[in-house]
Motif scaffolding. Structure first.
Motif, mmCIF file in Angstrom:
data_model
loop_
_atom_site.group_PDB
_atom_site.id
_atom_site.type_symbol
_atom_site.label_atom_id
_atom_site.label_comp_id
_atom_site.label_asym_id
_atom_site.label_seq_id
_atom_site.Cartn_x
_atom_site.Cartn_y
_atom_site.Cartn_z
ATOM 1 N N PHE A 311 51.713 60.657 27.312
ATOM 2 C CA PHE A 311 51.214 59.487 27.872
ATOM 3 C C PHE A 311 51.842 59.393 29.256
ATOM 4 O O PHE A 311 51.352 59.296 30.325
ATOM 5 N N PHE A 312 53.194 59.635 29.306
ATOM 6 C CA PHE A 312 53.915 59.464 30.666
ATOM 7 C C PHE A 312 54.356 60.884 31.239
ATOM 8 O O PHE A 312 55.167 60.693 31.970
ATOM 9 N N SER A 362 62.380 60.082 23.612
ATOM 10 C CA SER A 362 61.749 59.672 22.443
ATOM 11 C C SER A 362 61.862 57.853 22.767
ATOM 12 O O SER A 362 61.235 57.137 22.087
ATOM 13 N N LYS A 363 62.101 57.622 24.008
ATOM 14 C CA LYS A 363 62.190 56.065 24.251
ATOM 15 C C LYS A 363 61.266 55.612 25.391
ATOM 16 O O LYS A 363 61.350 54.626 26.063
ATOM 17 N N LEU A 364 60.421 56.685 25.803
ATOM 18 C CA LEU A 364 59.638 56.641 27.043
ATOM 19 C C LEU A 364 58.616 55.284 26.901
ATOM 20 O O LEU A 364 58.291 54.663 27.971
ATOM 21 N N CYS A 365 58.167 54.907 25.602
ATOM 22 C CA CYS A 365 57.202 53.918 25.428
ATOM 23 C C CYS A 365 58.035 52.706 25.890
ATOM 24 O O CYS A 365 57.583 51.809 26.748
ATOM 25 N N TYR A 368 58.729 52.291 29.362
ATOM 26 C CA TYR A 368 57.419 52.126 30.335
ATOM 27 C C TYR A 368 57.330 50.647 30.309
ATOM 28 O O TYR A 368 56.841 49.920 31.281
ATOM 29 N N GLU A 369 57.542 50.020 28.994
ATOM 30 C CA GLU A 369 57.213 48.654 28.767
ATOM 31 C C GLU A 369 58.349 47.916 29.763
ATOM 32 O O GLU A 369 57.843 46.820 30.492
#
Lengths: 478, 228
Positions: A311-312, A362-365, A368-369
């Motif tokens: 996504f990112f 692995s922590k992109l989500c 993003y938050e």
């Protein structure tokens, strides 16, 4: 850097902390620390004693750090629109150990908050970039910019004042003309050194979007300023006119796919500049080819690895900083997870790619938050172009030795930066069993980030901005 | 489905961030808006294809000839290589556009369909006519072409492998009020032009039925980027 026969380390040279007072936000309480352990302890005690509210305000966040060409001055800008200049103390016989400390030299308010009445928008006072001009006389000049307006500042010293006027007395009051019985010649008397900062030029109203970069040309007469969609060329003496040299604004803004993220002039060739885009590409333009450099001369792009798409992908491939090497042969770009070195003669891929914090992939989500994924990390070269440095989270910063291919993670923190002691390399544990002295990815503090770093142009002295703290480290010689 | 939920969450988050960045001191940042809309669109695409895949799995009579690899991503919902069109152009959508979506997405959708459907040209034409050509309201108007598509689907089913991107009507209907609810929950009151598609809307036969309720929200938010 660390390639000597013995392991050398960085030691703390200067530490300064911004702790603004909300009621008088323009007052900067800035402290410098001397090298000796006793002083440091004393200073911290003193600091804690003085500060009633231990929390700093957001105006104190350092937003840019830049050494001048000699490395004797270091300018910092912050979100409150202030510029603080540090000067390196010269060696003296009375204090043989004092060589190299940086002390506050000058502080001034460069930009004030403004309001754009036409757009009904507030213009922030935050200093986005500072660039020094090459020194040509006793005074120093620098450019500072916020989102919209660039200012040329002159920083000069005054250590003498005129005394013995005929019509005024010592306090500056007019004297009664009937009492003047003799005429005298005014003389210059030495006084305490005073550093003055005065705005010399204001370059305004040329940018519709937010200015992200300024860069002084090697001709010493012009500079460029880049916003999200355009790059303008200015003459340092002329404020009412600038030339648009790049314009990527599409006729229909709904077709917009990329923005300009950074731009810089070549260090030696005054006709060449580069700009990076949010798509992860870099364009090199030659101003001799046409007045409007819509067509690039070179286009640097690395083919995307499809296996790592997410996504990112677009966000993490966006380039946050581009810097030419001092030699002008290479350039370095920083994206969210890595730093890349490009040879200007090879457009297809970078010659080096260094992972800065790959464990965050692995922590992109969650990044993003919490908006961290939008952080714009900068990068810098050392004086000989053999090493590069960039920041990370948890007050960590990374250095890469290009020759030995070694890299190190260091931490800028009050606790770890005991004077005299070397900075210990830190290690982030990326899965598996956590060893002693390692820190796990989950316990990293994402509020502590090092976005801005600077390397002395000649020596191994670095400046690291960690939120509202400035650390200056020096490579230990003995 | 976990992938769907993740994509939905990211979409909601993106819209929330877009809305809040308008109130940011110093004004809307173009770079940030662009990035947010990019994430929003890739999340939307993934959400939609996950939806379609889920529907396909529920109807075992429909063979899936080209299962979308994005539906089995790792935890961070990474999109593997296989979903990149053959010409190497990434599937990532163009940012902050809604109308342009039509021109941009249609060839791409047609391309995807070309691999599955026997009538790529017709599908492409069909997409164009039924997509958001009228801007905000287009998504709310049931297109007449959908009826035509119904016939085509029947033809396809008899002669060729059915187009997997055409979900059964009942399930398609059930999908988008769900998304609409999510978006409405976050933005009711904030936007007077919220997702107004009624749950009883006629079943959409478009290749992307579920994106319709989201689009009015998106277009309102995304247009703000243009208002410089």
């Amino acid at each position: 850097m660390f390639s000597g026969p013995r392991q050398r380390g960085l030691r703390l040279l200067t530490h300064a902390e911004w702790c603004g007072v909300p009621s008088e936000a323009s007052v900067l309480l800035c402290k410098t620390v001397s090298m000796r352990a006793g002083d440091l302890a004393q200073w911290f005690r003193c600091l804690l004693h003085k500060r009633k509210d231990p929390s700093w305000i957001s105006a104190d966040i350092i937003s840019t750090v830049e050494f001048n060409y000699s490395g004797d001055l270091l300018a910092t800008g912050d979100k409150g629109g202030r510029v603080v200049i540090f000067q390196r103390e010269q060696e003296s016989k009375s204090r043989p150990h004092s060589r190299g400390e940086y002390n506050v030299y000058s502080t001034f308010q460069s930009h004030e908050p403004e309001f754009d009445y036409l757009k009904s928008l507030e213009i922030e006072e935050k200093i986005n970039k500072i660039r020094w001009l090459p020194q040509q006389n006793a005074a120093h000049f620098l450019l500072s910019t916020n989102d919209k307006t660039i200012k040329l500042w002159k920083i000069s010293e005054r250590d003498k004042r005129a005394e013995g006027y005929n019509l005024k007395d010592e306090d500056g009051r007019l004297r009664d003309p009937f009492r003047i019985t003799a005429l005298r010649v005014p003389i210059l008397k030495p006084m305490d050194l005073m550093v003055e900062a005065s705005p010399r030029r204001i370059f305004a109203n040329a940018h519709t979007y937010h200015i992200n970069s300024i860069s002084v040309n090697s001709d010493h007469e012009t500079y460029l300023s880049a916003d999200d969609l355009r790059i303008n060329l200015w003459h340092l003496e002329i404020t009412d006119r600038s030339f648009n040299i790049v314009d990527i604004k599409p006729a229909n803004m709904e077709e917009l796919t990329e923005v300009i993220t950074a731009a810089e002039f070549h260090p030696h060739q005054c006709n060449v500049f580069v700009y990076s885009s949010s798509k992860g590409t870099i364009r090199l333009c030659d101003m001799r080819s046409s007045a409007l450099c819509d067509r690039h001369s070179k286009f640097f792009e690395e083919p995307e690895d499809p296996s790592s798409r997410s996504f990112f992908s677009e966000i993490i491939s966006s380039i946050s900083d581009v810097k030419f090497s001092h030699s002008g042969r290479y350039m370095m770009t920083r994206d969210y997870l890595s730093v890349k070195v490009w040879d200007l003669n090879m457009e297809s891929r970078p010659v080096e790619t260094h992972q800065v914090h790959e464990y965050l992939r692995s922590k992109l989500c969650s990044l993003y938050e919490n908006d961290c994924i939008f952080d714009k990390f900068e990068c810098c070269w050392n004086g000989s172009d053999s090493a590069i440095m960039t920041g990370s989270y948890n007050n960590f910063f990374r250095m890469f030795d290009r020759n030995t291919r070694r890299d190190v993670t260091l931490e800028a923190s009050r606790e770890n930066s005991k004077p005299r002691a070397s900075l210990k390399p830190r290690k982030v544990c990326t899965g598996g069993k956590r060893k002693k002295d390692e820190i796990s990815v989950d316990s990293l503090d994402f509020n502590k980030k090092i976005l801005h770093t600077a390397w002395h142009p000649m020596e191994n002295i670095i400046a690291v901005a960690a939120t509202n703290n400035l650390y200056i480290f020096q490579d230990k010689i003995n | 489905m976990e992938v769907q939920k993740e994509a939905q969450r990211i979409m909601t988050l993106s819209v929330w961030k877009m809305y809040h960045s308008r109130m940011q001191r110093g004004g809307l940042r173009l770079h940030r808006s662009l990035q947010l809309s990019l994430v929003m669109r890739s999340a939307r695409e993934l959400y939609l294809s996950a939806k379609v895949e889920a529907l396909d799995l529920e109807t075992p009579s429909t063979p899936t000839r080209c299962p979308d690899p994005r539906l089995h991503p790792p935890r961070e919902a990474e999109v593997p290589a296989a979903c990149v069109p053959p010409d190497g152009e990434p599937l990532s959508p163009e940012p902050m556009d809604t109308q342009e979506d039509e021109e941009e997405a249609s060839p791409r959708a047609a391309e995807t369909l070309a691999r599955c459907s026997a009538h790529p040209a017709r599908v492409g034409r069909k997409r164009r006519s039924s997509s958001l050509s009228n801007g905000v309201d287009a998504g709310l108007v049931p297109s007449k072409k959908a009826r035509l598509e119904e016939k085509e689907e029947a033809e396809d089913a008899s002669s060729e492998v059915p187009d997997r991107l055409l979900p059964p009507p009942a399930q398609a209907e059930g999908a988008f009020p769900n998304l609409a609810r999510v978006l409405q929950r976050s933005f009711s009151g904030l936007l007077n032009r919220g997702p107004t598609a009624p749950p009883t809307a006629p079943p959409a036969r478009d290749a992307k039925p579920v994106c319709r309720p989201a689009d009015p929200v998106l277009s309102v938010l995304v247009r703000a980027v243009v208002a410089f």
